[in-house]
Structures are given as structure tokens and as C-alpha cells.
Design a protein around this motif. Sequence first.
Motif, short mmCIF file in Angstrom:
data_model
loop_
_atom_site.label_atom_id
_atom_site.label_comp_id
_atom_site.label_asym_id
_atom_site.label_seq_id
_atom_site.Cartn_x
_atom_site.Cartn_y
_atom_site.Cartn_z
N SER A 116 0.83 -1.20 0.00
CA SER A 116 0.00 0.00 0.00
C SER A 116 0.87 1.26 0.00
O SER A 116 0.55 2.24 -0.67
CB SER A 116 -0.93 0.00 1.21
OG SER A 116 -1.74 1.14 1.22
N CYS A 117 1.98 1.21 0.76
CA CYS A 117 2.90 2.35 0.77
C CYS A 117 3.47 2.59 -0.63
O CYS A 117 3.63 3.75 -1.06
CB CYS A 117 4.03 2.11 1.77
SG CYS A 117 3.52 2.24 3.50
N ARG A 118 3.79 1.48 -1.34
CA ARG A 118 4.36 1.62 -2.67
C ARG A 118 3.36 2.28 -3.62
O ARG A 118 3.73 3.15 -4.43
CB ARG A 118 4.76 0.23 -3.20
CG ARG A 118 5.52 0.27 -4.52
CD ARG A 118 5.91 -1.12 -4.97
NE ARG A 118 6.81 -1.75 -4.02
CZ ARG A 118 6.49 -2.81 -3.27
NH1 ARG A 118 5.28 -3.35 -3.37
NH2 ARG A 118 7.35 -3.33 -2.43
N SER A 119 2.08 1.88 -3.47
CA SER A 119 1.08 2.47 -4.36
C SER A 119 0.83 3.94 -4.06
O SER A 119 0.43 4.70 -4.94
CB SER A 119 -0.24 1.69 -4.25
OG SER A 119 -0.78 1.81 -2.94
N LEU A 124 -1.94 2.93 5.99
CA LEU A 124 -2.39 2.25 7.21
C LEU A 124 -3.91 2.05 7.17
O LEU A 124 -4.42 0.99 7.54
CB LEU A 124 -1.99 3.06 8.43
CG LEU A 124 -2.49 2.53 9.79
CD1 LEU A 124 -1.94 1.13 10.06
CD2 LEU A 124 -2.10 3.48 10.91
N LEU A 125 -4.62 3.07 6.70
CA LEU A 125 -6.08 2.97 6.61
C LEU A 125 -6.47 1.87 5.63
O LEU A 125 -7.44 1.12 5.87
CB LEU A 125 -6.66 4.31 6.17
CG LEU A 125 -8.19 4.39 6.07
CD1 LEU A 125 -8.84 4.09 7.41
CD2 LEU A 125 -8.61 5.77 5.58
N ILE A 147 -1.17 -0.63 17.93
CA ILE A 147 -0.68 0.49 17.13
C ILE A 147 -0.39 1.67 18.05
O ILE A 147 -1.28 2.14 18.77
CB ILE A 147 -1.71 0.90 16.06
CG1 ILE A 147 -2.01 -0.27 15.13
CG2 ILE A 147 -1.21 2.10 15.26
CD1 ILE A 147 -3.10 0.03 14.12
N PHE A 148 0.85 2.14 18.02
CA PHE A 148 1.24 3.33 18.76
C PHE A 148 1.25 4.50 17.77
O PHE A 148 2.00 4.50 16.80
CB PHE A 148 2.62 3.15 19.39
CG PHE A 148 2.62 2.17 20.52
CD1 PHE A 148 2.44 2.59 21.83
CD2 PHE A 148 2.80 0.81 20.27
CE1 PHE A 148 2.44 1.68 22.87
CE2 PHE A 148 2.79 -0.11 21.31
CZ PHE A 148 2.62 0.33 22.61
N ILE A 149 0.43 5.49 18.04
CA ILE A 149 0.24 6.56 17.07
C ILE A 149 1.19 7.73 17.29
O ILE A 149 1.12 8.71 16.55
CB ILE A 149 -1.22 7.07 17.10
CG1 ILE A 149 -1.53 7.72 18.46
CG2 ILE A 149 -2.19 5.95 16.80
CD1 ILE A 149 -2.90 8.36 18.50
N ASP A 150 2.08 7.62 18.28
CA ASP A 150 2.96 8.75 18.59
C ASP A 150 3.81 9.16 17.39
O ASP A 150 4.02 10.35 17.14
CB ASP A 150 3.88 8.40 19.76
CG ASP A 150 3.09 8.05 21.01
OD1 ASP A 150 2.50 6.95 21.04
OD2 ASP A 150 3.04 8.88 21.94
N ASP A 151 4.32 8.16 16.67
CA ASP A 151 5.25 8.46 15.57
C ASP A 151 4.57 8.45 14.21
O ASP A 151 5.23 8.57 13.18
CB ASP A 151 6.40 7.44 15.57
CG ASP A 151 7.18 7.47 16.87
OD1 ASP A 151 7.34 8.58 17.41
OD2 ASP A 151 7.61 6.41 17.34
N ILE A 152 3.24 8.31 14.22
CA ILE A 152 2.54 8.29 12.94
C ILE A 152 2.26 9.72 12.50
O ILE A 152 1.67 10.51 13.24
CB ILE A 152 1.21 7.51 13.06
CG1 ILE A 152 1.49 6.05 13.45
CG2 ILE A 152 0.43 7.56 11.75
CD1 ILE A 152 0.24 5.23 13.61
N LYS A 153 2.68 10.04 11.30
CA LYS A 153 2.43 11.36 10.75
C LYS A 153 1.28 11.27 9.74
O LYS A 153 0.89 10.19 9.31
CB LYS A 153 3.69 11.91 10.10
CG LYS A 153 4.85 12.11 11.08
CD LYS A 153 6.09 12.61 10.39
CE LYS A 153 7.19 12.95 11.38
NZ LYS A 153 7.53 11.82 12.27
#
Length: 806
Positions: A15-18, A61-62, A48-54
Motif C-alpha cells: 500500500s505504501c508503494r502504491s 495504514l487505513l 498500534i502506537f500513534i505517537d510516531d505516525i504522521k
Amino acid sequence: MAIDIPTLEERYIGSCRSHGILPSSSILSSFFKAEIKKSCQELCCLEIFIDDIKDIDFPPLLDVCMNLDTSEIEAVDLRNESTSELNGEYALSLMRAINQKLRVVDLQDLSFGKDFLRDISQRGLACQVLTLRSSHFRKLNLVGEFLNMHTLNLDFSSSLTSFQEDCFNCMPNLMCLSMCETQISNLWTTVAALSKLPSLVELRFQYLLHCNDAMTSYTSSSGRSNDTDDFILSKRVPCISESCIGTSELTDHTFGADNPLSNFYSFDDAMNHDASSIIDDSSGDTEVDISRHHQRYALSAVFARWNGQMPLQNENQDEEDLLEGTFARRTADVSQKYMPCHASPICYEKHYREFMIASLPNLKVLDNLPIKKIDKEKATETFSQYFEYLPYRWKHKESIVRILQNREIKSSHINVQSLKSRASYRSGKSQHFYARSLSAAKVGSSTWPFLCPLSLSGCRFGGEDRVFRPRQFEYHPSDSSLMVFGTLDGEVVVINHENEQIVSYIPSLGAMNSVLGLCWLKKYPSKLIAGSDNGSLKLYDIHHVGRKSTGIYGSSGCVTFDEFDQLTSVHVNSADELFLASGYSRNVALYDINNGKRLQVFTDMHQGHINVVKFANHSPSIFATSSFDQDVKKWDLRQKPTHPCFTASSSRGNVMACFSPDDQYILASAVDNEVRQLLAVDGRLHLAFDIASTGSSQNYTRSYYMNGRDYIISGSCDEQVIRICCTQTGRRLRDISLEGRSSGSSMYVQSLRGDPFRDFNMSVLAAYMRPASKSEIVKINLLASSGYTKDDSDQQHPCPSHSMGA
């Protein structure tokens, strides 16, 4: 041929690649740990730790989370350990996408803002455990669906002060609730809100440390304590006995800056907890109190052992087994001791623990301490001794319709047989019986009273808007719709408090400063005496006073008396012939209303200055004085008051005294909640009201009668609560808390009066605790349900919090 199903990591990387972005190492780590758990045949939980999620990490991720229903992931825990940079809308979308597999949501002091919190409140969440430590909300207001939730943790939500009436109706399966170090303080509204939780078995408002001679340790909610999981303090801590827990005897020494709890918890363990919380505050944005933000992790181990599962004993388990290895009160004649930490203000209310146990019969654990059968028996006894469940000692709530039906049946079926015992008839079905029954039923069905500030701003006089700053007020003695108030600017305003229309307006015209003394004449109901702190004394006739700011009165509408320096109080006798004035001196002046003359000044009536002077309600020559010299004195003008009829002393300076409506008692209020009822005939103590002191020498207390002389209402200038007590037993009926609409806008009681025409109605002059802030008159009706008639967007009229005891 077997089909290879891509792992979560592979799906995420694809998904990240797309999306043309680099994978997040934090998200990859979470997926990897979930795969490890699955391979070990453990509960496959994605954490899931959201601290480092931008924000940029969110779309891939969704994509993965929206397809979790078809994966082997059984549960998802969403956590953060510090302020996250993730957009609030993204966080909401993530939780909605996970949906029914969302197990734990653990968020603290997020920068998502009120829209994020409001969405959760209104739409709900599918999680089982919700932890929310935030300083952005003030009033708990949950209306969405929380059907799966069994644990809610609001610890360290430092602005949370109260509840909306139906805030817990949406979570029928909630079993555990923690609100340590919030600002919750009102016993009555708290119990009323919590009683809507049919499954609640564990409740916490403070965190108890178990102390013995060797060490102090935390005892978990499951009742087990050990060195590894539940922590042991490395140094000795001051302890208090169990009997002190939840009373005003707890001192500040356990909450000081050198509190050992600051070194008590490890950070890793601090993040391993399952709990929950949420809210909404639709009020305006103001500054937020974050003074205790540094302590936000201290209770994180409260639910550490649950790990998403309820550690509750079997329903058939013997009650005594709950104490095995934990909170036994006495073991081998050694008394167990506990140190409370991070207590909410409610814990310092007298008899807090007994009140909660008696009011919530399904509760099994309170503040970590299991509730035994003997605790319930003691709680029932204490409650009946110090509190009234319903007015007039009614034992059970009754239907208003049924009471009305019984009244009609009784009035139409009185016969000779029923009148044989007149005493029995009068005591059981007197003329007051049904009125009191209706009052008890209405108060019982309206735990949140109706509070509404009088609209006193935006009034136009002489072509200009007026903003009034009330300082004193009095109900009219014969017209139930009228009230007069004096302002800090020397104005006197007569208002119809039912429709909020100004009847008469008397400006200061430079002659008055703050109006501190007001008193209506009874036989001449259009006239009143007004006195200001600069000594000015005037009699006004409101029939000769207009509503404009210029040319409003002539000599026919006003009589001026000789000044009384530093005036604080005026009062007219029952015959409307004389009035008295007192102030910051030891003297009292007597005036003749008919000829406008000062007749006499009585000197040195006390050793200190006289705060209040009051005539009796029926005897035109009898009056009482109260002073900071700690004495209340009764005087008789017929005896040329050089010597009092009696002197009654308090342990602190007396702020005020007043006669009961029938003159049988004198109600004396001294500094810091020392309220006593004296026999008016000789000054003997009839009843001392059990109201906790705050320790402040500036906490000036004022008390008045309500419902004739059935109840008293009492408030103090350092507190935002009005207390209602029975005058025959001293039992507390309710507490009513005042709170401004905005966070941080607490109010305090300047003055208060019971409505002479309406049972269980009163008005309170309340002021904000901020310097140079305005005050307002708040009408309170205990017989009506909570509500607010003004437009919520009107920031000039904040509605007090609908809590009772506030």
C-alpha cells in the motif's frame, strides 16, 4: 495448490508503494509483533502506537485496517504515549475503520482538539476499553453508542468537574470506572449519574497505597499485590488509617511536591493499562488548567493486570474470598493502613465512602478496597445519620400522579371513623402532608436542579446599555415576582425575576457606592431602605421611581437619613417604624422611618465590628447582632440595650445571624462553615450543622432559612457549593455546585436567599473567582429538571453547571 496470503507487513508495504511513500518503522513493528503472536497461537492483537505516525503515513495504514475483518487479527489496541502529531480527523477515521475489532483506545493529552472529542462523544466507539486523559473537557457528555465498553478511565483529566444528567445511558455494559485526580466534587450528582450504569461494580476516585511497617505498596484492582507487577515503594511513605479515608481529615502531606509517587512508577509499566474515558464540553474556549499534567502517568497501572479482560470474581464467590491476600482490615490484631494518592475533591467530603456504598448497592470495589457486608451495614447506618435521601425524611420515591390521586381520594372520603384520632390524622394527613409529599417526589425526580442566571446585562436606560454588577439582593415580602438588587456602582434595581423585566431603576447619581444593605418594608410594600458602604442611607418608593436614568425621582420618592460610616447591614422591624444599621464598628444606629431621624447610636455592643444586625420577624423591639468577636447577641429595645438578653459564642468570628420565620430559632454562621441553630428564647445550642471546614480564615459563611424554617441553605465565599440541611436533624439533603460555562471559570457564593413563596427555590449571588470579574444572580429550582433557557451561544450569561449538589 495452496494460495499464499500476504502478511500484514506485505500488505502495508504494498500500500505504501502504491501511495508513493516510505513505510513507517513504527507501523511495520506493530504488524510484525502481531504476526509473532499469531505464530505462537496467542491472541492475535495488533497494537498500534500513534505517537510516531504522521499524516503522510495514514493512507496506507487505513487501507490495511479497512480490511481487517478478513484477516486473522482478532483485536486492535490503539495507544499513544505522548502528544501525537496525527491529525484528529485521521485518528477518527482509523478508529472507525477498525470498528468492531477495536479493543483498547488509550489516548492522553492529545492535541486533536474539541472536535475530535465531540465526535467520539456523539458517535461513540466500538472499543471495550477507553482511556482518555485530557485537560480539554469540563463536563462529561456521552450520547453515542458505547455498547462494548466495559472499562472507562478518565484519570488526570484535570478540568473534568461534572456530568451531564444522562451521560452514562449509552454504556449499559460498563463495569469499571476510574476518575482519579479529576475535579469531581459533588456526591449527589455523581451518584445520580453513576446510578444509570447497571453493570458498574468497580469505581475509583482515588488511588490507595497499602501501608505496613515494612513498606508501602500498590494494591491492584484484582486484590493482588506483588513486587514485579504491582510495584513496591522504595522508601517509606506517611500513612493514614482506614478510618480517615474519604473524610476531610486527609491532609495535603500526601500530595506535596516531594510525593514519593514521582519516583514510584516505571514508564514501561505506566503504558500497560486498559481503561477508558471520554467527554464533551460545548462551551467556549478558555485557558486550560494543566498544572497537574506532569502526573498524568501516575495511575497508569490501575488497570494494568486487566489487559483487556475483566479480572472479576465469579458472582457466586464468597464475599470474604475477595479479601484473601489483600485488604483485610485487621490481621493478627494489626490494623491495616492506606495512603490515598491523586484523590479527586469528592474524596474529601465527609462520609464519602459510606455515601457511595449506600447509594450504589451493586458496587463491589471502591478505590481499590473491596466492599464487604459489614461495610454496607456501616454505610447504611452512616447515611441515615448524616444524610436525607428525600426531603422531609421520605424513605422512598413516589409517583407525583399517585400522590395527587391519594389527595383527591382522601379529601372525598373523610368520615367520622377517620377523625376519631385527630392527633393521628393531623400527623399523618395534615394540610402540609401532601405539599411535602409532592416536594419530596419532585426533588427525588430532579437530581439535577434547574439553574438559571437572571439576565441583567444589555438593558437599555436613557438610550444606553447598562451592565449591572449586583452586590446584594432581597426578595419582595409580598409580591412573589419582585426582587431588588443593589450594585457595586451604587444602583438600586427592582426587577420582575419571573420575566426578567426591570420595574424600577435608581442610579447612584454620585450619592452611593456599593450597595450592601437592602430591606423592604412589609406594611408599605412599595418602599425599601438602601444603604451603601460610604454610609449613605435612603428610603425609596418604587411607585415614584421611573425606569429612565434621568429625572427618575423627586423628594416624594426618596428620603435621606443621617449617614452611618462604613455601613454593611440595614434591617427594618416588623412594624415598619424603625430600622437598624451596622457596619465596620462596634456600634449600631437606630432610625425612625416616619420622621427620617436617627434616634440613637448604641455604642460598644461588641468587642469587634458588627457584621449583621437583624430584627425579629414578629417582635418589633427584638433584634440580634453578630460580630467577628465570635459572639451573637440578642437585644430588646424596651430594655435600653446596654446589656444583651443573651450572648452565644462561636469558635470563629460570626459573619451573620438571622431569625427563623417564626422567631423560634436564630441561625448563626461563623467563618469557615461553622453553622449553628440557637434557641431564640435563651441562646442555647439547638443544632450544630456538620459542615466540613476548609481551614481558610477568609472563608466567610452565610446561611438562611428555606421552606419556612424546615431547611437551611448555606454557602461560603471560598467555595462554589450551596449546602441544604434539615433544621431538625442537621442531615444534609443536597449540595448544589456552581460552575461557570467555561473551563476554569469557577464561581463562589457571595450571598443567598431562600424564595419565601416557593418551596425548594432559592437565588444565589455568585461571583467568578477571577479578579475584577462580574457577579450574577442565579435562580435555583430543586423541583424542576435541569435545563437552560438562554441561548447557549450567549457568552455573557454562563449557565452554572447542572450539578448538585454542584
